[in-house]
Design a protein around this motif. Sequence first.
Motif, PDB file in Angstrom:
ATOM      1  N   ARG A 192       0.816  -1.205   0.000  1.00 19.62           N
ATOM      2  CA  ARG A 192       0.000   0.000   0.000  1.00 19.62           C
ATOM      3  C   ARG A 192       0.859   1.267   0.000  1.00 19.62           C
ATOM      4  O   ARG A 192       0.490   2.286  -0.594  1.00 19.62           O
ATOM      5  N   GLN A 193       2.011   1.222   0.641  1.00 21.63           N
ATOM      6  CA  GLN A 193       2.867   2.404   0.762  1.00 21.63           C
ATOM      7  C   GLN A 193       3.361   2.906  -0.591  1.00 21.63           C
ATOM      8  O   GLN A 193       3.602   4.097  -0.771  1.00 21.63           O
ATOM      9  N   VAL A 194       3.539   1.992  -1.545  1.00 21.14           N
ATOM     10  CA  VAL A 194       4.072   2.415  -2.850  1.00 21.14           C
ATOM     11  C   VAL A 194       2.967   2.788  -3.828  1.00 21.14           C
ATOM     12  O   VAL A 194       3.251   3.289  -4.915  1.00 21.14           O
ATOM     13  N   LEU A 195       1.706   2.542  -3.444  1.00 18.28           N
ATOM     14  CA  LEU A 195       0.606   2.833  -4.368  1.00 18.28           C
ATOM     15  C   LEU A 195       0.565   4.291  -4.829  1.00 18.28           C
ATOM     16  O   LEU A 195       0.320   4.550  -6.013  1.00 18.28           O
ATOM     17  N   PRO A 196       0.793   5.282  -3.918  1.00 14.03           N
ATOM     18  CA  PRO A 196       0.785   6.672  -4.403  1.00 14.03           C
ATOM     19  C   PRO A 196       1.814   6.932  -5.492  1.00 14.03           C
ATOM     20  O   PRO A 196       1.526   7.612  -6.489  1.00 14.03           O
ATOM     21  N   ILE A 197       3.014   6.376  -5.322  1.00 11.81           N
ATOM     22  CA  ILE A 197       4.063   6.597  -6.324  1.00 11.81           C
ATOM     23  C   ILE A 197       3.749   5.816  -7.596  1.00 11.81           C
ATOM     24  O   ILE A 197       3.940   6.312  -8.715  1.00 11.81           O
ATOM     25  N   VAL A 198       3.246   4.579  -7.418  1.00 12.53           N
ATOM     26  CA  VAL A 198       2.835   3.803  -8.593  1.00 12.53           C
ATOM     27  C   VAL A 198       1.738   4.553  -9.337  1.00 12.53           C
ATOM     28  O   VAL A 198       1.727   4.631 -10.571  1.00 12.53           O
ATOM     29  N   GLY A 199       0.825   5.147  -8.563  1.00 14.96           N
ATOM     30  CA  GLY A 199      -0.236   5.948  -9.179  1.00 14.96           C
ATOM     31  C   GLY A 199       0.323   7.117  -9.969  1.00 14.96           C
ATOM     32  O   GLY A 199      -0.170   7.428 -11.065  1.00 14.96           O
ATOM     33  N   LYS A 200       1.354   7.762  -9.430  1.00  8.95           N
ATOM     34  CA  LYS A 200       1.977   8.880 -10.149  1.00  8.95           C
ATOM     35  C   LYS A 200       2.621   8.397 -11.448  1.00  8.95           C
ATOM     36  O   LYS A 200       2.581   9.091 -12.470  1.00  8.95           O
ATOM     37  N   CYS A 201       3.248   7.210 -11.382  1.00  9.93           N
ATOM     38  CA  CYS A 201       3.849   6.649 -12.597  1.00  9.93           C
ATOM     39  C   CYS A 201       2.767   6.414 -13.658  1.00  9.93           C
ATOM     40  O   CYS A 201       2.942   6.747 -14.837  1.00  9.93           O
ATOM     41  N   LEU A 202       1.650   5.841 -13.218  1.00  7.28           N
ATOM     42  CA  LEU A 202       0.563   5.569 -14.156  1.00  7.28           C
ATOM     43  C   LEU A 202      -0.051   6.875 -14.652  1.00  7.28           C
ATOM     44  O   LEU A 202      -0.408   6.989 -15.832  1.00  7.28           O
ATOM     45  N   ASP A 203      -0.158   7.876 -13.744  1.00  8.64           N
ATOM     46  CA  ASP A 203      -0.656   9.193 -14.166  1.00  8.64           C
ATOM     47  C   ASP A 203       0.262   9.800 -15.222  1.00  8.64           C
ATOM     48  O   ASP A 203      -0.203  10.429 -16.185  1.00  8.64           O
ATOM     49  N   GLY A 204       1.579   9.614 -15.021  1.00  4.98           N
ATOM     50  CA  GLY A 204       2.544  10.126 -15.999  1.00  4.98           C
ATOM     51  C   GLY A 204       2.356   9.479 -17.358  1.00  4.98           C
ATOM     52  O   GLY A 204       2.443  10.142 -18.404  1.00  4.98           O
ATOM     53  N   MET A 205       2.080   8.172 -17.349  1.00  5.36           N
ATOM     54  CA  MET A 205       1.839   7.474 -18.613  1.00  5.36           C
ATOM     55  C   MET A 205       0.569   8.000 -19.280  1.00  5.36           C
ATOM     56  O   MET A 205       0.524   8.206 -20.505  1.00  5.36           O
ATOM     57  N   THR A 206      -0.470   8.211 -18.455  1.00  3.70           N
ATOM     58  CA  THR A 206      -1.728   8.727 -19.004  1.00  3.70           C
ATOM     59  C   THR A 206      -1.542  10.127 -19.580  1.00  3.70           C
ATOM     60  O   THR A 206      -2.009  10.433 -20.688  1.00  3.70           O
ATOM     61  N   THR A 207      -0.851  10.970 -18.822  1.00  3.29           N
ATOM     62  CA  THR A 207      -0.600  12.339 -19.296  1.00  3.29           C
ATOM     63  C   THR A 207       0.194  12.332 -20.600  1.00  3.29           C
ATOM     64  O   THR A 207      -0.086  13.110 -21.522  1.00  3.29           O
ATOM     65  N   ALA A 208       1.187  11.435 -20.665  1.00  2.00           N
ATOM     66  CA  ALA A 208       1.995  11.329 -21.892  1.00  2.00           C
ATOM     67  C   ALA A 208       1.114  10.921 -23.066  1.00  2.00           C
ATOM     68  O   ALA A 208       1.233  11.471 -24.172  1.00  2.00           O
ATOM     69  N   ALA A 209       0.220   9.955 -22.833  1.00  2.00           N
ATOM     70  CA  ALA A 209      -0.667   9.500 -23.912  1.00  2.00           C
ATOM     71  C   ALA A 209      -1.592  10.624 -24.356  1.00  2.00           C
ATOM     72  O   ALA A 209      -1.854  10.802 -25.556  1.00  2.00           O
ATOM     73  N   GLU A 210      -2.077  11.419 -23.372  1.00  2.00           N
ATOM     74  CA  GLU A 210      -2.995  12.512 -23.711  1.00  2.00           C
ATOM     75  C   GLU A 210      -2.284  13.680 -24.395  1.00  2.00           C
ATOM     76  O   GLU A 210      -2.936  14.537 -24.991  1.00  2.00           O
ATOM     77  N   SER A 211      -0.949  13.700 -24.298  1.00  2.00           N
ATOM     78  CA  SER A 211      -0.196  14.801 -24.920  1.00  2.00           C
ATOM     79  C   SER A 211       0.062  14.572 -26.404  1.00  2.00           C
ATOM     80  O   SER A 211       0.613  15.436 -27.080  1.00  2.00           O
ATOM     81  N   ILE A 212      -0.314  13.405 -26.899  1.00  2.00           N
ATOM     82  CA  ILE A 212      -0.094  13.103 -28.321  1.00  2.00           C
ATOM     83  C   ILE A 212      -0.994  14.005 -29.170  1.00  2.00           C
ATOM     84  O   ILE A 212      -2.190  14.126 -28.914  1.00  2.00           O
ATOM     85  N   GLU A 213      -0.398  14.647 -30.180  1.00  2.00           N
ATOM     86  CA  GLU A 213      -1.128  15.572 -31.052  1.00  2.00           C
ATOM     87  C   GLU A 213      -0.953  15.130 -32.508  1.00  2.00           C
ATOM     88  O   GLU A 213       0.085  15.399 -33.123  1.00  2.00           O
ATOM     89  N   PRO A 214      -1.937  14.421 -33.028  1.00  2.00           N
ATOM     90  CA  PRO A 214      -1.815  13.902 -34.411  1.00  2.00           C
ATOM     91  C   PRO A 214      -1.522  14.990 -35.441  1.00  2.00           C
ATOM     92  O   PRO A 214      -0.688  14.799 -36.327  1.00  2.00           O
TER      93      PRO A 214
END
Length: 540
Positions: free
Chosen positions: A233-255
């Motif tokens: 459970r202690q690493v979930l916040p950081i894991v969440g940030k990693c996943l958020d970073g991946m999501t943000t990166a995906a949303e930054s794609i501009e065709p």
Amino acid sequence: FSWGMQDQFDNLEKHTQWGIEFVEKYNKFVKERSEIEINYAKQIRNLSKKYQPKKNSREEEESKYTFCRAFFTTLNELNDYAGQHEVIAENLTSQIFIELTRYLQELKAERKTHFHDGRKAQQYIESSWKQLESVSGSQNTEASTLQVNINLFTSVCNVFFSILQARQQAQMRHQMASDSKGDYSSYLQKFNQEQNDHYHTIIPNIFQKLQDMEEKRIERVGACMKTFAEVDRQVLPIVGKCLDGMTTAAESIEPKTDSQQVVESFKSGFEPPSDVEFEDYGQAMKRTVSENSLSNSKESKEKPAGKSKPKLWPFIKNKNKGSGPEDFSHLPPEQRRKKLQGKIDDLNKDIHKEMDQRDALTKMKDVYIKNPQMGDPASVDPRLTEIGLNIEKLQAEVQKFEGWLAEVEERMPSKSDSHRRSGLYETQSSVAVSNNCAQDRESPDGSYTDEQNTETQVKEFDDDDEPLATIGTCKALYPFEGHNEGTIAVAEGELLYVIEEDKGDGWTRVRRNQDEEGYVPTSYIEVNLEPNAKGAMTYI
């Protein structure tokens, strides 16, 4: 009752041993989970590393696309994600496995002590009981012997002894029996006290300690199971940030941005040809051309109506096995301009670096002059001289590339006169030419010959039926496919005739036979011009 107590000790020994084995099994489970996390993290890291862009590759080229940058961000976040699984493994090991291993040693020692005390107490009470039985047996023996002796002495006294002697003997035996009875009573009292202490104090205390030991063991296992979950459970916040970073990166794609990058990357700078004008049947068909059309001024012989094909600007890949000429003349104008500008920027960066080093060394020399004990000022001079030469060399390179850049920009259509016709090229308004064959002299990239004048133009169009004269020969150094209109395919080693030399645009016009002619990249061929033909065009 004694045997019942022994049975209880046996049961407790078996149960507590099973409890220890359970802790050992759980500790092994934690260790294996930790190993899985370590291996998983290692595999995730290796996966991230495997797909990272390699050095000296297309990393710079790829980094300008948003979808590539998003993927690189995902790889970096995945690497951080792997790090969190390493944290899980580390905490499982330090907070559970190592602690439980130490606790197991203490638990085994404590259990051994409690059962040792229990056996010792059991042996002591059993020994006291045997001693009591011994005293009790002695008393019974003395009493029995006393009665037998009284009877015997009574009968014997009638015959051999006097009654007085018999009575004295009997009194002595009575005293011995009384003493034995007293000893028995004392031992009996002592045993009863010891037995009371054994069953009401000593053994209950040992049982209580064993119970406390068991409860602590169970409590410890429960705490470890909770830690097992909390470590994750202690690493979930950081894991969440990693996943958020991946999501943000995906949303930054501009065709649209990426497609525009493709436009900028492959824009050639060639101008498309103008429309073919309607002509009366029977007259030679003519067409107007834009200033950067592929059509060539030397093509003095028009094809008959119906056979003419509009010339297209070539998108030709450089198939040279090397990196191409230093001036990038093998590239289309727009790509050549970008390459030249990039080279100039790189050279200027190198110049700034050298200047920074020169400034630093100059300051160091000033320090040495003011403080000779720190160093010899003359020791800096060789390096300063070297840097000065490097700067001069780099500046000369910049001037050279700037000259080529100016030449390219001169030949390219001005932006004020052009408009966007498609996503891959810029067009320029067509200018009609009244003469049927009056087309400007051009090479495929839209460069112009500097030798054009009125006299040669008249000479060019004196006879529409005459082909261009041969001004030399050439040998193909590399194969060229020539898929685009206006170009001609050649095989490696093939010999051809040169009918128009390269005017600085990177293209040479060649002929295979009377009906096959077109442009090939100058860098693909080895040209041998006739002595009297170089620098001028001669027509039949």
